[in-house]
Scaffold this motif. Structure first.
Motif, mmCIF file in Angstrom:
data_model
loop_
_atom_site.group_PDB
_atom_site.id
_atom_site.type_symbol
_atom_site.label_atom_id
_atom_site.label_comp_id
_atom_site.label_asym_id
_atom_site.label_seq_id
_atom_site.Cartn_x
_atom_site.Cartn_y
_atom_site.Cartn_z
ATOM 1 N N LEU A 97 -0.669 -0.247 -8.729
ATOM 2 C CA LEU A 97 0.154 0.467 -7.760
ATOM 3 C C LEU A 97 0.401 1.910 -8.176
ATOM 4 O O LEU A 97 0.483 2.227 -9.360
ATOM 5 N N ASP A 98 0.530 2.769 -7.179
ATOM 6 C CA ASP A 98 0.935 4.167 -7.368
ATOM 7 C C ASP A 98 2.458 4.163 -7.426
ATOM 8 O O ASP A 98 3.135 4.159 -6.399
ATOM 9 N N VAL A 99 3.022 4.139 -8.635
ATOM 10 C CA VAL A 99 4.439 3.850 -8.800
ATOM 11 C C VAL A 99 5.143 4.939 -9.595
ATOM 12 O O VAL A 99 4.557 5.574 -10.476
ATOM 13 N N PHE A 100 6.405 5.150 -9.280
ATOM 14 C CA PHE A 100 7.263 6.043 -10.054
ATOM 15 C C PHE A 100 8.612 5.353 -10.231
ATOM 16 O O PHE A 100 8.955 4.418 -9.496
ATOM 17 N N LEU B 230 13.187 1.255 -8.319
ATOM 18 C CA LEU B 230 14.506 1.844 -8.109
ATOM 19 C C LEU B 230 15.527 1.171 -9.021
ATOM 20 O O LEU B 230 15.867 0.001 -8.839
ATOM 21 N N GLY B 231 16.000 1.932 -10.000
ATOM 22 C CA GLY B 231 16.799 1.372 -11.075
ATOM 23 C C GLY B 231 15.870 0.888 -12.172
ATOM 24 O O GLY B 231 15.934 -0.244 -12.635
ATOM 25 N N CYS B 232 14.996 1.776 -12.607
ATOM 26 C CA CYS B 232 13.856 1.415 -13.457
ATOM 27 C C CYS B 232 14.214 1.189 -14.914
ATOM 28 O O CYS B 232 13.397 0.664 -15.678
ATOM 29 N N GLY B 233 15.413 1.596 -15.343
ATOM 30 C CA GLY B 233 15.762 1.433 -16.743
ATOM 31 C C GLY B 233 14.783 2.150 -17.653
ATOM 32 O O GLY B 233 14.421 3.296 -17.417
ATOM 33 N N ALA B 234 14.327 1.445 -18.682
ATOM 34 C CA ALA B 234 13.408 2.034 -19.658
ATOM 35 C C ALA B 234 11.955 1.987 -19.223
ATOM 36 O O ALA B 234 11.061 2.316 -20.012
ATOM 37 N N GLY B 235 11.696 1.578 -17.977
ATOM 38 C CA GLY B 235 10.368 1.724 -17.398
ATOM 39 C C GLY B 235 9.404 0.578 -17.582
ATOM 40 O O GLY B 235 8.244 0.677 -17.183
ATOM 41 N N ARG B 236 9.847 -0.559 -18.122
ATOM 42 C CA ARG B 236 8.895 -1.639 -18.390
ATOM 43 C C ARG B 236 8.315 -2.231 -17.107
ATOM 44 O O ARG B 236 7.133 -2.566 -17.065
ATOM 45 N N ILE B 237 9.133 -2.343 -16.065
ATOM 46 C CA ILE B 237 8.625 -2.868 -14.798
ATOM 47 C C ILE B 237 7.750 -1.817 -14.113
ATOM 48 O O ILE B 237 6.731 -2.140 -13.497
ATOM 49 N N THR B 238 8.120 -0.553 -14.232
ATOM 50 C CA THR B 238 7.285 0.528 -13.682
ATOM 51 C C THR B 238 5.891 0.455 -14.277
ATOM 52 O O THR B 238 4.885 0.552 -13.559
ATOM 53 N N ASP C 29 17.104 10.523 -3.348
ATOM 54 C CA ASP C 29 16.526 11.807 -2.972
ATOM 55 C C ASP C 29 15.076 11.584 -2.538
ATOM 56 O O ASP C 29 14.135 12.103 -3.130
ATOM 57 N N LEU C 30 14.928 10.776 -1.500
ATOM 58 C CA LEU C 30 13.613 10.434 -0.952
ATOM 59 C C LEU C 30 13.671 10.556 0.568
ATOM 60 O O LEU C 30 14.711 10.297 1.183
ATOM 61 N N GLU C 31 12.542 10.920 1.148
ATOM 62 C CA GLU C 31 12.493 11.070 2.596
ATOM 63 C C GLU C 31 12.461 9.706 3.288
ATOM 64 O O GLU C 31 12.072 8.694 2.702
ATOM 65 N N ASP C 32 12.852 9.695 4.539
ATOM 66 C CA ASP C 32 12.785 8.475 5.338
ATOM 67 C C ASP C 32 11.350 7.946 5.378
ATOM 68 O O ASP C 32 10.389 8.732 5.481
ATOM 69 N N ASP C 33 11.201 6.641 5.306
ATOM 70 C CA ASP C 33 9.900 5.978 5.473
ATOM 71 C C ASP C 33 8.844 6.496 4.497
ATOM 72 O O ASP C 33 7.652 6.529 4.819
ATOM 73 N N SER C 34 9.262 6.907 3.308
ATOM 74 C CA SER C 34 8.327 7.556 2.380
ATOM 75 C C SER C 34 7.673 6.599 1.388
ATOM 76 O O SER C 34 6.702 6.976 0.723
ATOM 77 N N LEU C 35 8.171 5.377 1.286
ATOM 78 C CA LEU C 35 7.632 4.432 0.311
ATOM 79 C C LEU C 35 6.849 3.318 0.989
ATOM 80 O O LEU C 35 7.306 2.732 1.979
ATOM 81 N N GLY C 36 5.697 3.011 0.421
ATOM 82 C CA GLY C 36 4.967 1.825 0.876
ATOM 83 C C GLY C 36 5.678 0.562 0.446
ATOM 84 O O GLY C 36 5.572 -0.486 1.092
ATOM 85 N N GLY C 37 6.416 0.655 -0.652
ATOM 86 C CA GLY C 37 7.183 -0.480 -1.143
ATOM 87 C C GLY C 37 8.211 -0.034 -2.161
ATOM 88 O O GLY C 37 8.139 1.069 -2.704
ATOM 89 N N ALA C 38 9.161 -0.910 -2.419
ATOM 90 C CA ALA C 38 10.202 -0.631 -3.411
ATOM 91 C C ALA C 38 10.482 -1.900 -4.205
ATOM 92 O O ALA C 38 10.418 -3.008 -3.670
ATOM 93 N N VAL C 39 10.780 -1.712 -5.472
ATOM 94 C CA VAL C 39 11.186 -2.815 -6.334
ATOM 95 C C VAL C 39 12.604 -2.528 -6.823
ATOM 96 O O VAL C 39 12.877 -1.445 -7.343
ATOM 97 N N GLU D 245 0.853 -1.190 0.000
ATOM 98 C CA GLU D 245 0.000 0.000 0.000
ATOM 99 C C GLU D 245 0.886 1.236 0.000
ATOM 100 O O GLU D 245 1.954 1.249 0.602
ATOM 101 N N GLY D 246 0.410 2.284 -0.664
ATOM 102 C CA GLY D 246 1.166 3.535 -0.681
ATOM 103 C C GLY D 246 2.087 3.597 -1.876
ATOM 104 O O GLY D 246 2.169 2.671 -2.683
#
Length: 208
Positions: A61-64, A45-53, A94-104, A39-40
């Motif tokens: 998911l709300d993903v960047f 992180l290390g998205c390359g050309a964005g296919r996984i994003t 360049d992200l704040e502490d505890d700012s992601l619900g998840g990371a890939v 959630e969230g």
């Protein structure tokens, strides 16, 4: 060196690897599990050309995406203009502490030795109880890569031991939730591994 190499191959990479999980149902399965648990906001992180994003977006998911290579980011923005992609280094986000619900972190550490993987930085940006999905080449070797995607490059590729990876992630503050190991596909040089990890929640163990 890594950034420059990926700037060179970006357009060819985006053309040659267009689909997220074509023919790889096991990879898809663990990513779907991550999506159902998370959630969230999610950082690819290390998205390359964005296919996984894009695939994570399709899973709801709300993903960047974040990547070191401007060339890769140019491709990602062109292919998926509805998503946000920013330049950044996964060793110093360049992200704040505890700012992601998840990371890939999907093969984003293949050019790092095991002791260079920034587990504490990844732990910093994921919220307590949040999940991290890590995909990597399984084994114990290092090879120089001088040609890829039709271009000359200068890279080293690392295979990582799964137990050592879990040990390093645990030391940084994650718990192992699940692991998946599979044999190589027809276009892969060896077996692959995927870890689903959860950031330990300090409050969960409190008795006060």
């Amino acid at each position: 060196m890594t950034r420059a190499s990926y700037d060179v191959v970006a357009a060819s990479y985006a053309e040659l690897i267009p689909d997220a999980h074509d023919g790889r149902p096991l990879d898809t399965a663990i990513m779907r599990a991550f999506a159902e648990l998370t959630e969230g906001p999610v950082g690819d992180l290390g998205c390359g050309a964005g296919r996984i994003t894009q695939h994570l977006h399709e899973l709801g998911l709300d993903v960047f995406g974040v990547d070191l290579s401007d060339g890769m980011l140019d491709q990602a923005r062109k292919l998926y203009p509805h998503l946000t992609f920013t330049q950044g280094d996964i060793t110093k986000l360049d992200l704040e502490d505890d700012s992601l619900g998840g990371a890939v972190v999907w093969y984003s550490t293949v050019h790092m030795s095991a002791d260079e993987v920034p587990w504490r930085e990844l732990h910093r940006v994921v919220k307590p109880g949040g999940y991290l999905l890590h995909g990597f080449k399984l084994g114990d070797q290092k090879k120089r890569l001088s040609y890829a995607y039709g271009h000359d490059v200068d890279l080293y590729v690392h295979w990582h031991d799964i137990d050592e990876t879990v040990s390093n992630a645990t030391a940084a503050g994650f718990n192992e939730v699940a692991r998946l190991q599979r044999q190589k596909g027809v276009d892969e040089g060896g077996p692959q591994a995927f870890l689903l990890l959860q950031k330990r929640n300090p409050a969960a163990g409190s008795t006060s």
